[in-house]
Write a protein that holds these residues in place. Sequence first.
Motif, PDB file in Angstrom:
ATOM      1  N   PHE A 172      76.824 147.180  35.789  1.00  0.00           N
ATOM      2  CA  PHE A 172      77.241 146.056  34.956  1.00  0.00           C
ATOM      3  C   PHE A 172      78.751 145.850  34.951  1.00  0.00           C
ATOM      4  O   PHE A 172      79.249 145.062  34.154  1.00  0.00           O
ATOM      5  N   ASP A 173      79.492 146.567  35.803  1.00  0.00           N
ATOM      6  CA  ASP A 173      80.946 146.462  35.756  1.00  0.00           C
ATOM      7  C   ASP A 173      81.503 145.521  36.821  1.00  0.00           C
ATOM      8  O   ASP A 173      82.714 145.442  36.983  1.00  0.00           O
ATOM      9  N   ARG A 174      80.642 144.817  37.557  1.00  0.00           N
ATOM     10  CA  ARG A 174      81.113 143.852  38.546  1.00  0.00           C
ATOM     11  C   ARG A 174      80.928 142.453  37.985  1.00  0.00           C
ATOM     12  O   ARG A 174      79.813 142.048  37.657  1.00  0.00           O
ATOM     13  N   ARG A 175      82.041 141.750  37.917  1.00  0.00           N
ATOM     14  CA  ARG A 175      82.031 140.469  37.216  1.00  0.00           C
ATOM     15  C   ARG A 175      81.151 139.437  37.900  1.00  0.00           C
ATOM     16  O   ARG A 175      80.295 138.815  37.270  1.00  0.00           O
ATOM     17  N   PHE A 176      81.343 139.262  39.199  1.00  0.00           N
ATOM     18  CA  PHE A 176      80.563 138.247  39.919  1.00  0.00           C
ATOM     19  C   PHE A 176      80.274 138.749  41.323  1.00  0.00           C
ATOM     20  O   PHE A 176      81.162 139.272  42.007  1.00  0.00           O
ATOM     21  N   THR A 177      79.020 138.607  41.732  1.00  0.00           N
ATOM     22  CA  THR A 177      78.576 139.041  43.053  1.00  0.00           C
ATOM     23  C   THR A 177      77.759 137.930  43.682  1.00  0.00           C
ATOM     24  O   THR A 177      76.846 137.382  43.048  1.00  0.00           O
ATOM     25  N   LEU A 178      78.080 137.609  44.918  1.00  0.00           N
ATOM     26  CA  LEU A 178      77.334 136.618  45.695  1.00  0.00           C
ATOM     27  C   LEU A 178      76.648 137.365  46.837  1.00  0.00           C
ATOM     28  O   LEU A 178      77.318 138.022  47.640  1.00  0.00           O
ATOM     29  N   GLU A 179      75.322 137.248  46.913  1.00  0.00           N
ATOM     30  CA  GLU A 179      74.549 138.059  47.853  1.00  0.00           C
ATOM     31  C   GLU A 179      73.762 137.170  48.806  1.00  0.00           C
ATOM     32  O   GLU A 179      73.009 136.288  48.381  1.00  0.00           O
ATOM     33  N   ASN A 180      73.928 137.414  50.100  1.00  0.00           N
ATOM     34  CA  ASN A 180      73.135 136.762  51.138  1.00  0.00           C
ATOM     35  C   ASN A 180      72.184 137.798  51.727  1.00  0.00           C
ATOM     36  O   ASN A 180      72.598 138.923  52.033  1.00  0.00           O
ATOM     37  N   SER A 181      70.922 137.416  51.907  1.00  0.00           N
ATOM     38  CA  SER A 181      69.954 138.356  52.456  1.00  0.00           C
ATOM     39  C   SER A 181      68.980 137.624  53.373  1.00  0.00           C
ATOM     40  O   SER A 181      68.659 136.445  53.159  1.00  0.00           O
ATOM     41  N   VAL A 182      68.531 138.350  54.378  1.00  0.00           N
ATOM     42  CA  VAL A 182      67.523 137.862  55.321  1.00  0.00           C
ATOM     43  C   VAL A 182      66.458 138.939  55.445  1.00  0.00           C
ATOM     44  O   VAL A 182      66.776 140.117  55.638  1.00  0.00           O
ATOM     45  N   SER A 183      65.190 138.544  55.321  1.00  0.00           N
ATOM     46  CA  SER A 183      64.092 139.500  55.419  1.00  0.00           C
ATOM     47  C   SER A 183      62.995 138.935  56.320  1.00  0.00           C
ATOM     48  O   SER A 183      62.747 137.722  56.346  1.00  0.00           O
ATOM     49  N   TYR A 184      62.364 139.844  57.038  1.00  0.00           N
ATOM     50  CA  TYR A 184      61.264 139.489  57.946  1.00  0.00           C
ATOM     51  C   TYR A 184      60.082 140.400  57.634  1.00  0.00           C
ATOM     52  O   TYR A 184      60.248 141.611  57.431  1.00  0.00           O
ATOM     53  N   SER A 185      58.885 139.815  57.602  1.00  0.00           N
ATOM     54  CA  SER A 185      57.679 140.592  57.340  1.00  0.00           C
ATOM     55  C   SER A 185      56.592 140.195  58.335  1.00  0.00           C
ATOM     56  O   SER A 185      56.496 139.032  58.744  1.00  0.00           O
ATOM     57  N   ARG A 186      55.775 141.186  58.682  1.00  0.00           N
ATOM     58  CA  ARG A 186      54.695 141.006  59.663  1.00  0.00           C
ATOM     59  C   ARG A 186      53.371 141.420  59.028  1.00  0.00           C
ATOM     60  O   ARG A 186      53.266 142.481  58.420  1.00  0.00           O
ATOM     61  N   TYR A 187      52.371 140.543  59.214  1.00  0.00           N
ATOM     62  CA  TYR A 187      51.045 140.790  58.662  1.00  0.00           C
ATOM     63  C   TYR A 187      50.021 140.542  59.761  1.00  0.00           C
ATOM     64  O   TYR A 187      50.004 139.474  60.372  1.00  0.00           O
TER      65      TYR A 187
END
Length: 438
Positions: free
Chosen positions: A134-149
């Motif tokens: 909780f000590d980080r004022r602002f965080t911008l997160e980019n994520s890419v995920s791949y799933s196989r079924y």
Amino acid sequence: MHKTLLATAVACGLLASLPFDLAAQAAPTPQDEAQVETLLAQLQALKASYAQQVRQLRELDMQVQALQSRLAGKTAPTVLPAPAGAPPAPETAQAAAPPDEGNRAGSASEAQAARTEAPTRSLKDALQQEHALFDRRFTLENSVSYSRYDRSQITLNGFLALDAIFLGNIAVEDVKSDSLTYNLAARYGFSPRLTLNLDVPYLARRTVYQKGGAGGSAAALAEEQTGGKGLGDIALSANYKLFAETDTRPDTVLTLGITAPTGQAPYGILWKVIQPPGDQYTRFAVPEKQPTGNGVWQANLGLSAIKTLDPAIVFANIGYIYSRPRDFSNISTDPQNLSPGSVKLGNTYYFGTGVAFAFNERTSLSLSFSDKLSAKAELRYQGSPWTKVIGSNANAATFNLGVTHALSEHTTLVSMLGIGLTPDAPDFSLSFKVPYMF
């Protein structure tokens, strides 16, 4: 004889005068007492000056560490230990300084407590992945995920003769699905106990349907492919720290969230019937496009516990997802039939546990297990009662292996490999996250 008497007289005289000489030497003079008082005063002044200098050095070191921590994304400063062999500070200096501060470096347990108060960058990144930082004022997160079924199913259409011979058609149905998701997340810390999160996903899906028995041969396959892409379901959540970590109690974080049905709902998507030309044996239906969302409003309530055991953290979570029933203008898959109705997804319970190890200041490894248990979904056509959808309940268990590495003072790379343990979970999933801390 005269010499012997003379020596005896001299010896007796010396012995008689010796106590008086010792008494005279042992008696202190006023000058000696004054000199002792002067030396004691100088010693006390030097001790007080030394204690003051040590205290000033510690205060200066804490200010420097706080400034460096603010520049490097840290908050908890370290304390400069007292020099080796330093004498104890006087009572006035001890009253001004924190208790036992001078002996902080001499105790292993207190050193571990100090590391817990000021975790390394790798542990702080691991805590952020568990939404316990909780000590980080602002965080911008980019994520890419791949799933196989990939799932196969054998269909038998016939009967068993003489308890050994099957007469009829044998068909193999195979469904292969690939999903690629990009998620943009923003996390803002309002206070040392409250953080708000916004997740906006974008999905691209491709599913291949295969059916055996084409042309009457079990070895021949008929295939059809469908896809879909677009905005997913946007989620807004809040993390609140109920209890801070102590020696006997872990960090306890409460999570409240809501998911809006902004993606393409799976209900009302028309299905098309596939029958290869000239093949009277193969006939199956597939959706015209793939959905990108659940189609209903959902609320999430979760509880997480995180305990720091330097250089590792142990975490566990449990939660409940409620799905609100929703009305649709059409829930039928038949293009010739328009059927208004309602959909109620089964509520979901989830839990998980794991551990994260810090290799060094910048890199950590996490191992975890997670499971989701979903009840059966229900459908209700207009004017009809609720009916359960057979096969809609699920148990999706996954084993996760993750590596977190700090790329710079503000950027971290998080990679995660998930391995499905049950048929309802994806065979595997791979995700990469890059949070940037402002």
